[in-house]
Design an enzyme around this catalytic site. Structure first.
Site, short mmCIF file in Angstrom:
data_model
loop_
_atom_site.label_atom_id
_atom_site.label_comp_id
_atom_site.label_asym_id
_atom_site.label_seq_id
_atom_site.Cartn_x
_atom_site.Cartn_y
_atom_site.Cartn_z
N LEU A 39 63.47 16.82 -46.08
CA LEU A 39 64.22 16.50 -44.93
C LEU A 39 63.34 14.82 -44.52
O LEU A 39 63.06 14.98 -45.06
CB LEU A 39 63.32 17.01 -43.61
CG LEU A 39 63.65 18.83 -43.38
CD1 LEU A 39 62.91 19.16 -42.43
CD2 LEU A 39 65.15 18.44 -43.12
N ASP A 40 64.10 13.64 -44.88
CA ASP A 40 64.06 12.42 -44.65
C ASP A 40 63.41 12.30 -43.43
O ASP A 40 63.42 13.19 -42.28
CB ASP A 40 65.47 11.48 -44.93
CG ASP A 40 65.99 11.33 -44.27
OD1 ASP A 40 66.09 12.10 -42.42
OD2 ASP A 40 67.49 10.91 -44.47
N SER A 41 62.88 11.67 -43.35
CA SER A 41 62.12 10.21 -41.62
C SER A 41 63.07 10.94 -40.60
O SER A 41 62.53 11.21 -40.04
CB SER A 41 61.33 9.25 -42.12
OG SER A 41 62.43 8.21 -42.04
N ASP A 43 65.34 13.45 -39.95
CA ASP A 43 65.88 14.05 -39.90
C ASP A 43 64.53 14.42 -39.04
O ASP A 43 64.25 15.42 -37.77
CB ASP A 43 65.61 15.04 -41.01
CG ASP A 43 67.25 14.76 -41.99
OD1 ASP A 43 67.56 15.05 -41.65
OD2 ASP A 43 67.52 15.93 -43.18
N GLN A 44 63.36 14.77 -39.82
CA GLN A 44 61.91 15.06 -39.18
C GLN A 44 61.35 14.56 -37.50
O GLN A 44 61.20 15.03 -36.93
CB GLN A 44 60.98 14.67 -39.78
CG GLN A 44 60.88 14.73 -41.54
CD GLN A 44 59.28 14.48 -42.24
OE1 GLN A 44 58.78 14.39 -41.57
NE2 GLN A 44 59.92 14.13 -43.68
#
Length: 82
Positions: A39-41, A43-44
């Protein structure tokens, strides 16, 4: 109605699986959001927003920055609900 920790874990796993593209059964509380789930930033951030809306809590930025694993997120929700 007070949610049990198991119910919170289940819902958090459901939310995360929607973003990770993997089945919920493959995600554990020890899963690292970036290293294990990819998960990238963004997504987070979206996961955090959905978790906040689902549980009607507010997670401050400084606390959100310390969330690395699924368990970190679950514990954060538990603290906010207590």
């Amino acid at each position: 109605m007070k949610l049990t920790e198991a119910a919170i874990v289940d819902k958090v796993l459901e939310i995360i699986s929607g973003f990770s593209g993997g089945p919920k059964a493959t995600i554990t509380q020890r899963s690292n959001l970036t290293a294990d789930l990819g998960l990238d930033s963004l997504d987070q951030l979206e996961i955090l927003m959905e978790v906040e809306a689902t549980f009607e809590v507010n997670i401050p930025d400084d606390e959100a920055e310390r969330i690395v694993t699924v368990q970190d997120l679950v514990h954060c929700v538990l603290r906010r609900l207590s």
